[in-house]
Design a protein around this motif. Structure first.
Motif, PDB file in Angstrom:
ATOM      1  N   ASN A  87      14.709-102.062 -37.227  1.00  0.00           N
ATOM      2  CA  ASN A  87      15.989-101.765 -37.873  1.00  0.00           C
ATOM      3  C   ASN A  87      15.713-101.572 -39.362  1.00  0.00           C
ATOM      4  OD1 ASN A  87      18.609-101.468 -38.649  1.00  0.00           O
ATOM      5  ND2 ASN A  87      19.339-103.375 -37.711  1.00  0.00           N
ATOM      6  N   LEU A  88      15.909-100.332 -39.860  1.00  0.00           N
ATOM      7  CA  LEU A  88      15.577-100.007 -41.240  1.00  0.00           C
ATOM      8  C   LEU A  88      16.694-100.360 -42.215  1.00  0.00           C
ATOM      9  CD1 LEU A  88      13.904 -96.539 -40.629  1.00  0.00           C
ATOM     10  CD2 LEU A  88      12.801 -98.765 -40.868  1.00  0.00           C
ATOM     11  N   ASP A  89      17.766-100.942 -41.727  1.00  0.00           N
ATOM     12  CA  ASP A  89      18.849-101.346 -42.617  1.00  0.00           C
ATOM     13  C   ASP A  89      18.370-102.522 -43.471  1.00  0.00           C
ATOM     14  OD1 ASP A  89      21.183-101.771 -43.874  1.00  0.00           O
ATOM     15  OD2 ASP A  89      22.292-102.491 -42.123  1.00  0.00           O
ATOM     16  N   PRO A  90      18.455-102.441 -44.801  1.00  0.00           N
ATOM     17  CA  PRO A  90      17.949-103.555 -45.645  1.00  0.00           C
ATOM     18  C   PRO A  90      18.744-104.839 -45.476  1.00  0.00           C
ATOM     19  CG  PRO A  90      18.972-101.831 -46.991  1.00  0.00           C
ATOM     20  CD  PRO A  90      18.897-101.297 -45.612  1.00  0.00           C
ATOM     21  N   SER A  91      19.982-104.775 -44.983  1.00  0.00           N
ATOM     22  CA  SER A  91      20.793-105.979 -44.791  1.00  0.00           C
ATOM     23  C   SER A  91      20.592-106.604 -43.413  1.00  0.00           C
ATOM     24  CB  SER A  91      22.273-105.647 -44.990  1.00  0.00           C
ATOM     25  OG  SER A  91      22.699-104.685 -44.034  1.00  0.00           O
ATOM     26  N   SER A  92      19.659-106.075 -42.621  1.00  0.00           N
ATOM     27  CA  SER A  92      19.409-106.635 -41.277  1.00  0.00           C
ATOM     28  C   SER A  92      18.492-107.855 -41.389  1.00  0.00           C
ATOM     29  CB  SER A  92      18.787-105.570 -40.386  1.00  0.00           C
ATOM     30  OG  SER A  92      17.512-105.201 -40.863  1.00  0.00           O
ATOM     31  N   ALA A  93      17.884-108.238 -40.295  1.00  0.00           N
ATOM     32  CA  ALA A  93      17.071-109.457 -40.241  1.00  0.00           C
ATOM     33  C   ALA A  93      15.927-109.379 -41.252  1.00  0.00           C
ATOM     34  CB  ALA A  93      16.524-109.653 -38.836  1.00  0.00           C
ATOM     35  N   TYR A  94      15.619-110.546 -41.856  1.00  0.00           N
ATOM     36  CA  TYR A  94      14.577-110.615 -42.885  1.00  0.00           C
ATOM     37  C   TYR A  94      13.198-110.698 -42.223  1.00  0.00           C
ATOM     38  CZ  TYR A  94      11.585-112.566 -46.534  1.00  0.00           C
ATOM     39  OH  TYR A  94      10.552-112.788 -47.405  1.00  0.00           O
ATOM     40  N   TYR A  95      12.268-109.907 -42.750  1.00  0.00           N
ATOM     41  CA  TYR A  95      10.885-109.895 -42.262  1.00  0.00           C
ATOM     42  C   TYR A  95       9.993-110.538 -43.311  1.00  0.00           C
ATOM     43  CZ  TYR A  95       6.268-108.193 -40.937  1.00  0.00           C
ATOM     44  OH  TYR A  95       4.939-108.114 -40.597  1.00  0.00           O
ATOM     45  N   ASP A  96       9.277-111.598 -42.914  1.00  0.00           N
ATOM     46  CA  ASP A  96       8.365-112.289 -43.822  1.00  0.00           C
ATOM     47  C   ASP A  96       6.980-111.661 -43.682  1.00  0.00           C
ATOM     48  OD1 ASP A  96       7.154-113.967 -45.541  1.00  0.00           O
ATOM     49  OD2 ASP A  96       7.244-115.759 -44.281  1.00  0.00           O
ATOM     50  N   PRO A  97       6.495-110.951 -44.722  1.00  0.00           N
ATOM     51  CA  PRO A  97       5.200-110.277 -44.554  1.00  0.00           C
ATOM     52  C   PRO A  97       4.007-111.226 -44.516  1.00  0.00           C
ATOM     53  CG  PRO A  97       6.014-109.993 -46.785  1.00  0.00           C
ATOM     54  CD  PRO A  97       7.093-110.688 -46.033  1.00  0.00           C
ATOM     55  N   LYS A  98       4.160-112.412 -45.084  1.00  0.00           N
ATOM     56  CA  LYS A  98       3.019-113.334 -45.122  1.00  0.00           C
ATOM     57  C   LYS A  98       2.741-113.912 -43.737  1.00  0.00           C
ATOM     58  CE  LYS A  98       1.126-117.193 -47.725  1.00  0.00           C
ATOM     59  NZ  LYS A  98       1.385-118.189 -48.794  1.00  0.00           N
ATOM     60  N   THR A  99       3.788-114.413 -43.113  1.00  0.00           N
ATOM     61  CA  THR A  99       3.622-114.985 -41.760  1.00  0.00           C
ATOM     62  C   THR A  99       3.858-113.953 -40.664  1.00  0.00           C
ATOM     63  OG1 THR A  99       5.931-115.670 -41.782  1.00  0.00           O
ATOM     64  CG2 THR A  99       4.305-117.266 -42.539  1.00  0.00           C
ATOM     65  N   ARG A 100       4.307-112.736 -41.048  1.00  0.00           N
ATOM     66  CA  ARG A 100       4.587-111.654 -40.093  1.00  0.00           C
ATOM     67  C   ARG A 100       5.569-112.096 -39.015  1.00  0.00           C
ATOM     68  NH1 ARG A 100      -1.470-109.043 -39.300  1.00  0.00           N
ATOM     69  NH2 ARG A 100      -1.840-108.637 -41.497  1.00  0.00           N
ATOM     70  N   THR A 112      24.224-103.995 -34.289  1.00  0.00           N
ATOM     71  CA  THR A 112      24.236-102.683 -33.637  1.00  0.00           C
ATOM     72  C   THR A 112      25.072-102.657 -32.368  1.00  0.00           C
ATOM     73  OG1 THR A 112      22.211-103.262 -32.464  1.00  0.00           O
ATOM     74  CG2 THR A 112      21.967-102.096 -34.560  1.00  0.00           C
ATOM     75  N   GLY A 113      25.559-103.810 -31.915  1.00  0.00           N
ATOM     76  CA  GLY A 113      26.372-103.856 -30.702  1.00  0.00           C
ATOM     77  C   GLY A 113      25.570-104.105 -29.437  1.00  0.00           C
ATOM     78  N   LYS A 114      24.275-104.240 -29.549  1.00  0.00           N
ATOM     79  CA  LYS A 114      23.432-104.501 -28.386  1.00  0.00           C
ATOM     80  C   LYS A 114      23.256-106.002 -28.195  1.00  0.00           C
ATOM     81  CE  LYS A 114      20.708-100.279 -28.906  1.00  0.00           C
ATOM     82  NZ  LYS A 114      19.346 -99.721 -29.105  1.00  0.00           N
ATOM     83  N   GLU A 115      23.283-106.426 -26.945  1.00  0.00           N
ATOM     84  CA  GLU A 115      23.067-107.844 -26.641  1.00  0.00           C
ATOM     85  C   GLU A 115      21.578-108.169 -26.645  1.00  0.00           C
ATOM     86  OE1 GLU A 115      24.957-108.854 -23.032  1.00  0.00           O
ATOM     87  OE2 GLU A 115      26.975-108.322 -23.725  1.00  0.00           O
ATOM     88  N   ALA A 116      21.295-109.458 -26.722  1.00  0.00           N
ATOM     89  CA  ALA A 116      19.894-109.887 -26.808  1.00  0.00           C
ATOM     90  C   ALA A 116      19.129-109.582 -25.535  1.00  0.00           C
ATOM     91  CB  ALA A 116      19.826-111.384 -27.109  1.00  0.00           C
ATOM     92  N   GLU A 117      19.827-109.554 -24.377  1.00  0.00           N
ATOM     93  CA  GLU A 117      19.135-109.288 -23.120  1.00  0.00           C
ATOM     94  C   GLU A 117      18.806-107.811 -22.930  1.00  0.00           C
ATOM     95  OE1 GLU A 117      21.925-110.950 -23.365  1.00  0.00           O
ATOM     96  OE2 GLU A 117      21.423-113.033 -22.803  1.00  0.00           O
ATOM     97  N   GLN A 118      19.452-106.932 -23.696  1.00  0.00           N
ATOM     98  CA  GLN A 118      19.275-105.501 -23.502  1.00  0.00           C
ATOM     99  C   GLN A 118      18.160-104.910 -24.358  1.00  0.00           C
ATOM    100  OE1 GLN A 118      23.098-103.775 -24.279  1.00  0.00           O
ATOM    101  NE2 GLN A 118      24.065-104.661 -22.454  1.00  0.00           N
ATOM    102  N   VAL A 119      17.643-105.647 -25.321  1.00  0.00           N
ATOM    103  CA  VAL A 119      16.637-105.118 -26.248  1.00  0.00           C
ATOM    104  C   VAL A 119      15.276-105.722 -25.916  1.00  0.00           C
ATOM    105  CG1 VAL A 119      18.294-104.701 -28.071  1.00  0.00           C
ATOM    106  CG2 VAL A 119      17.168-106.911 -27.941  1.00  0.00           C
TER     107      VAL A 119
END
Length: 600
Positions: A253-266, A276-283
């Motif tokens: 997800n390229l939206d900057p306000s989406s989930a935070y990605y920590d580059p150090k711990t990846r 986005t309207g998708k459930e956790a089981e669908q992705v």
């Protein structure tokens, strides 16, 4: 540690007799204090360490039970000699760093004459004929005296320590590496010469370098697999942390306000598809928190919270130290909580009423629709939604055959299984309902019910009444007061008349068959007389085989009726292959359990 001289008793007595005035006096408190201060100063490094008789320093941090020598060792000053090996002969003499086995043969010992005691095959002195590794000669060196082999080196017996046994470079000769260096330099010189020739001729394109690099890197392409990266210039293989076909977490997800990605711990804790309207089981990837809080981790967290709350309330319980106790307390707590909740609800309903409003049928019946999502494939199989029913048994259950209302084995009587609905003990029989039950009970009660059963089974004659009248008579005859002997005589007379009719029919059939057989015999005699003889012989053989089979069946029934311990052995009976007549007789007389009329 300050060491005190510990002398043996004999030495003390001898010194006492020699000089009584020079006795070693007992240490005062001041002497002990000074010895303690000296010991602390040596440990701190402000005072020089103690020295033994060989002039070696003694580590002041060595404990007293190690540094103090026993009384029988005759030591005067500080020493550690009693901790070392006492005899030098018993010490293990280990090999030095450069010592190793010599390779090859000793070229200095070349001779032209056979020496006494040498190998008779090759002429070397270092081994005998039976230990010779050379091919056996046609004429031994002992007799020919030609081509005498040089002597081998006598290998030393090396005593290696722990590291010496595991030294992978032990015995390596660095001069052997010079050959590799010389070969590499020759290859580089030829490359330079070829490059100079191309420059002189004018071929300054990069085609030649690409060809040379292609020869070197022709095996590199095979190593280039998913997850690896090969640099042909540096000759290194780098292992990537993810396969190239996988999508990186930060690209989901390229939206900057989406989930935070920590580059150090990846790591990405939250769900990148949250808004986005998708459930956790669908992705494919729903964040690391979704994986972390799935399964039994949530139950463990609830158990930990319960243990903390119980400790806060004053109950001595710990989840890790006493998991069984914590689980039992939690079960009791949840049970009591539900009881209190249900009792409060019942008391409110008793006081205010309205219990009938809670007993509502499900929405699926009221609205004729459900919110349960079921997804089917093209073949009709359930892909997603309804769960498959759990199979309780590997066998089919509750299957009623031949109009029965109960399964086989639901009834037991006199060592036989049957059906409960009709008390039938025949597996493939049809259900007759309560009628057969009454017949079965009538056999037990007496002759009255037996007569009614016989009358029901009798075939109807011309003078008898209709079926409805017979049923009425059967119900009336169940009473023992109305039974008479006249009815028995009527049933017997009907049975006799039916038997006479059957005999007349059989006689007519026999006459017809005899006429047919006479005509067939005449035509058969006219066509071929030999065929009839064979048929008659076959019939005779079949009759004989049937008699033998009947005798065998009777003998088997007799043997099966005996006790197992009284049955005779059959080890001396001759066994041979049956002929056609015996097989046909066996198939005719064979008892078929699947036939419902086999017992009638």
């Amino acid at each position: 540690m300050a060491s005190t001289p510990s002398l043996p008793v004999s030495l003390l007595i001898a010194s006492k007799s020699q000089a009584i005035g020079n006795e070693p006096q007992k240490k005062t408190r001041e002497d002990w204090r000074k010895a303690k201060e000296l010991e602390e100063a040596r440990k701190a490094g402000t005072a020089p360490a103690a020295v033994d008789e060989e002039g070696k320093d003694i580590n002041p941090h060595i404990p007293q039970y190690i540094s103090s020598a026993p009384w029988y060792y005759n030591t005067v000053g500080p020493t550690l000699k009693h901790q070392r090996p006492q005899e030098d002969e018993k010490q293990k003499h280990l090999a030095k760093v450069g010592d190793w086995f010599q390779r090859g043969v000793n070229l200095d010992s070349l001779t032209t004459k056979f020496r006494k005691g040498a190998c008779e095959n090759c002429g070397a002195v270092t081994h005998k004929k039976k230990d010779c590794m050379e091919r056996p000669r046609k004429v031994l060196a002992k007799y020919s005296g030609a081509e005498i082999a040089p002597d081998e080196f006598i290998q030393p017996e090396l005593k290696l320590d722990f590291d010496g046994k595991r030294d992978r470079w032990n015995g390596y000769n660095p001069s052997e590496h010079l050959g590799i260096i010389e070969e590499f330099e020759k290859v580089e010189d030829t490359k330079r010469q070829l490059k100079a020739q191309r420059l002189n001729t004018g071929d300054e394109d990069d085609g030649g370098e690409e060809e040379m690099d292609g020869d070197e890197d022709k095996y590199v392409d095979e190593v280039d697999m998913p997850g690896t990266k090969v640099d042909s210039k540096q000759r290194i293989t780098v292992r990537n942390l993810r396969i190239r076909e996988d999508t990186a977490k930060y690209l989901r997800n390229l939206d900057p306000s989406s989930a935070y990605y920590d580059p150090k711990t990846r790591s990405m804790r939250e769900n990148p598809y949250k808004d986005t309207g998708k459930e956790a089981e669908q992705v494919d990837y729903a964040g690391e928190n979704f994986i972390r809080f799935s399964g039994d981790t949530s139950k463990h967290a609830q158990a930990q919270m319960f243990a903390w709350e119980a400790q806060h309330a004053g109950v001595d319980v710990h989840l890790l130290a006493e998991p069984t106790k914590a689980e039992k307390l939690k079960v009791e707590y949840v049970g009591k909580k539900e009881e209190i909740k249900s009792s409060i609800q019942e008391s409110i309903l008793e006081r205010y009423g309205g219990k009938e409003h809670l007993q509502v049928p499900p929405k699926a019946l009221l609205l004729a629709q459900t919110e349960q999502y079921v997804e089917y494939s093209r073949t009709g199989k359930i892909i997603k939604g309804a769960e498959k029913p759990v199979v309780s048994s590997r066998y089919e259950e509750d299957i009623y055959i031949n109009n029965h209302q109960s399964v086989w084995g639901s009834y037991w009587k006199d060592g036989q299984w049957g059906f409960q609905c009709c008390h039938s003990t025949i597996r493939n029989s049809y259900c007759t309902g309560e009628r057969s039950k009454d017949i079965d009970e009538g056999k037990k009660t007496g002759s009255s019910v037996a007569i009614t059963a016989i009358k029901v089974e009798c075939p109807p004659s011309e003078n008898e009444t209709t079926d409805s009248q017979i049923d009425d008579q059967v119900e009336e005859e169940r009473e023992p007061e109305l039974l008479t002997s006249n009815k028995e005589k009527e049933c017997e007379a009907s049975l006799k008349s039916e038997a006479r009719r059957m005999k007349k029919r059989e006689k007519k059939k026999k006459k017809k068959s005899q006429k047919k057989t006479k005509g067939l015999r005449k035509s058969a005699h006219e066509s071929s007389s030999s065929g009839t003889d064979e048929e008659t012989e076959k019939k005779k053989r079949l009759l004989e085989a049937l008699k033998v089979e009947e005798n065998r069946i009777k003998q088997v029934e007799l043997l099966m009726g005996l006790d197992e311990r009284k049955r005779p052995y059959n080890s001396m009976v001759e066994t041979k292959a049956p002929n056609e007549e015996e097989l046909e007789a066996y198939y005719i007389k064979r008892k078929r359990d699947e036939d419902p009329m086999a017992y009638f």
